[in-house]
Write a protein that holds these residues in place. Structure first.
Motif: not given
Ligand code: CA
Length: 716
Positions: A328-329, A512, A580-581, A619, A621
């Motif tokens: 996902w990342d 998220e 976040n991504q 993060d 990741d």
């Molecule tokens: Ca993340």
């Protein structure tokens, strides 16, 4: 050659905790894609090294890809002097950062309590340690696995400790173990085993739940004690073979030198020119993070044959395997970077995932070391499509297609360890209903993108009917867009919208994030998304609104304020939650709506303000957060992996030289580069003006010089 490794700060991001991340990483002392990393431990928790902690507990052999996933096959090595205290807290020693060396290839700390210096340098499947004890008859080295069934034994005459542990955090078959062999170069004077704080002097073996071993040395000669250690997921014999292959008969210095060279060689694939040392250190620290995961899991049998224990079926197989990846990342930046710099390595990694599919029947969704349930979507679809459209050699596209089609058409595991949770409902409704499956809107967006990617592989193989069907499904993102609120929105099974709507409520239909962070989650159909949002100027307004809206949030379906919310709130980037991504491609979207200068402006701000040599925006990741920095600072970005294109931004450094395969070279030059005027006035590609906003992968891969003249346009 320049010492690129010396510019890396492995401690970057290690001031992180459960509720606030500046990377949530530990100093990974290892080889690129190494089977083990070796890290100083200040805590037995998943936050294993905290910069602010004062107690050194040992050096952990770790495989942890993220604190949210946990460690496996881990054990700690610690030198002590005097009375044996075996617990991590009891044996810990004070240390100072001023006496610490932390580099990708070398870690060193001075343990004040024991007046002992510990050093480690890695190989791919092992490490060499050197302990500088004071002159004493009471020097000892402890080896302690983590909770889990353990066997450990000592062969004092040979100076050898042999062990195995099945410590894990899920994702392993019953017969999983990490085997290790450690060999010392000094005569063992005494030894013993321990468990639960009880010490058994002169006992040479113990089987239990966390049994450790210690060996004692006399250091009257004044010589340091060295130890070589290697691990295996196959057997003790293979661990011994790994030790033989990588370490035996070589001095600590020789291994250190080799590790250093390996890092300099790989980091030297990108050479940047800047006057700013912090930016230089940030860049190489980022590049280092992109070169760690996924980790090699295969080993070399007699005769050099690649072989691995499969965490998918518990059997030994020939061939390669890689693991520890959250797709996902990582699909966003890590794999595209591999496609550009290291296509051979990428090919080997993809063959590893194909072996995972062969052995387990499904592609993993989050691998560590086997199937794990974390996040949503089946993003191996993306990495294979990206490699396919970029003609990465040596990949069985038929099997990759089969695996992708299975993701797109068959129900996976109910627990979500593989496959797409909510697929049946998605096929029935054209979206994932929020009253049936949590994060329905995010799943719909991800599934539509995954469909587009599998469609590309189908098309490559000539399955045009299947491709057409999947491309039609890729339009399903429209089914969760509600024009009455102007956002993606949770939708129920009966077709109605989830009510009431709030653009700042996290969770529920979104993973998220809130409707803000997921509004632009359609990388595969940017013109379609622009139309949906009312055309180019309305689209730019929405992006502007995202940047300008206060970083307000409601915790929504989350039981507490998750760290990504806090990180968004901590900085002035509005609802653009770079920690976040989901938004990572968003700033590049401006360029598709005739506002490339806004891409250039905001990307420069992120590079300047959210990354430092010591901290990351959130993060890390598995290389993704750092991969964003590497691409964005070079001046182009893979906006939609699965398409062989990059969106052009503006170079951050005065000059960057990127070594491409087959001795080709890409030079990115920024003239009149400054933070005040990061805007492209003119772009020359191989001496000709380049006015498009995208560049093809193959075009970049041929190499050449891109000269960007920066400045402030009179009209923007
Ligand atoms: Ca993340």
């Amino acid at each position: 050659m320049m010492d690129f490794a010396s510019l890396v700060n492995p401690l970057q991001g290690s001031t992180s905790k459960f509720d606030f991340s500046t990377g949530n990483v530990y100093p990974a002392i290892g080889r690129p894609y190494g089977m083990n990393f070796w890290t100083p431990q200040t805590s037995e928790s998943p936050w294993l090294y905290q910069y602010a902690d004062h107690h050194f507990q040992g050096i952990r052999c770790t495989h942890q890809p993220s604190p949210w996933i946990g460690d496996y096959g881990h054990f700690v090595i610690m030198p002590v002097v005097g009375n044996l205290m075996t617990g991590a807290r009891e044996r810990a020693s004070g240390f100072r950062h001023s006496e610490e060396v932390a580099l990708p290839h070398h870690y060193q700390a001075h343990l004040r309590r024991y007046e002992t210096t510990i050093e480690v340098t890695p190989t791919e499947r092992g490490a060499a340690f050197r302990f500088h004890f004071p002159t004493t008859d009471e020097a000892a080295v402890l080896i302690e696995p983590f909770p889990g069934s353990t066997k450990i034994s000592i062969d004092a005459e040979a100076g050898r400790v042999i062990g195995q542990t099945n410590a894990n955090s899920d994702g392993v078959p019953e017969n999983f173990a990490c085997y290790f062999v450690a060999e010392f170069d000094a005569p063992v004077q005494a030894y013993g085993v321990f468990e639960n704080g009880r010490v058994y002097e002169a006992q040479s073996a113990l089987e239990g739940s966390r049994s450790g071993a210690f060996v004692r040395f006399s250091t009257q000669s004044g010589q340091p004690v060295t130890m070589q250690v290697a691990t295996s997921f196959i057997s003790v014999e293979q661990a011994q073979r790994n030790l033989q292959q990588e370490l035996s008969g070589r001095s600590f210095e020789a291994i250190l030198e080799e590790s250093h060279q390996v890092w300099n060689e790989i980091l030297g694939h990108i050479q940047i020119d800047t006057q700013d040392n912090d930016r230089r250190r940030t860049f190489y620290s980022a590049l280092y993070r992109t070169l760690l995961f996924p980790r090699q899991w295969h080993e070399y049998a007699e005769g050099g044959r690649q072989v691995h224990f499969s965490p998918y079926d518990g059997k030994i197989h020939d061939g390669v395997l890689y693991t520890d990846n959250g797709f996902w990342d990582t699909y966003r930046t890590v794999y595209p970077l591999l496609s550009l710099l290291f296509p051979q390595r990428l090919s080997e990694i993809l063959n590893g995932w194909i072996n995972a599919y062969r052995e387990g029947g499904w592609m993993p969704k989050w691998a560590s070391p086997g199937y794990r349930d974390c996040m949503i979507g089946t993003h191996t679809d993306v990495i294979f499509a990206d490699a396919c459209v970029k003609d990465i050699p040596g990949v069985d596209w038929q099997l990759a297609y089969e695996a992708g089609l299975k993701n797109a058409t068959q129900t996976g595991m109910k627990t979500g360890h593989f496959g797409r949770l909510g697929l049946a409902e998605y096929l029935q409704c054209g979206y994932v209903p929020e009253d049936r499956v949590l994060h329905g809107a995010s799943r719909t967006l991800d599934f539509a993108y995954n469909d587009f990617c599998v469609g590309n592989i189908a098309s490559h193989l000539g399955h045009e009917d299947v491709a057409a069907d999947l491309f039609a499904r890729a339009q399903n993102y429209r089914n969760v867009y509600d024009s009455s609120v102007g956002f993606m929105r949770g939708r129920l099974f009966d077709g109605s919208w989830e009510s009431p709507f709030s653009a700042t409520r996290w969770g529920g239909p979104f993973v998220e994030g809130s409707a803000w962070q997921h509004l632009f989650d359609v990388p595969h159909d940017i013109p379609g998304l622009i139309d949906l949002l009312g055309g180019k100027s309305a689209f730019v307004q929405r992006l502007d609104e995202m940047m300008a809206t206060e970083p307000a949030y409601e915790i929504g379906s989350y039981p507490y304020e998750i760290h990504e919310m806090t990180e968004m709130a901590a900085v002035d980037f509005g609802q653009y939650a770079h920690s976040n991504q989901p938004v990572h491609h968003a700033l590049y979207l401006y360029s598709y709506a005739d506002a490339p200068w806004k891409t250039q402006q905001h990307v420069r701000r992120v590079l300047n303000e959210l990354y430092t040599p010591d901290t990351l925006p959130g993060d890390e990741d598995n290389g993704e957060m750092s991969g964003w920095y590497v691409f964005s600072s070079l001046g182009f970005y893979p906006i939609c992996p699965g398409k062989p294109v990059y969106t052009l931004g503006a170079p951050y450094f005065d000059e960057a030289i990127i070594k491409l395969p087959e001795e080709r070279e890409l030079r990115m030059i920024a003239r009149d580069n400054s933070d005040d005027q990061p805007y492209i006035m003119q772009r020359l590609w191989r001496d000709r003006p380049l006015n498009q906003i995208e560049i093809q992968h193959n075009d970049l891969l041929e190499g050449g010089t891109m000269i960007c003249s920066l400045g402030t346009p009179s009209t923007r």
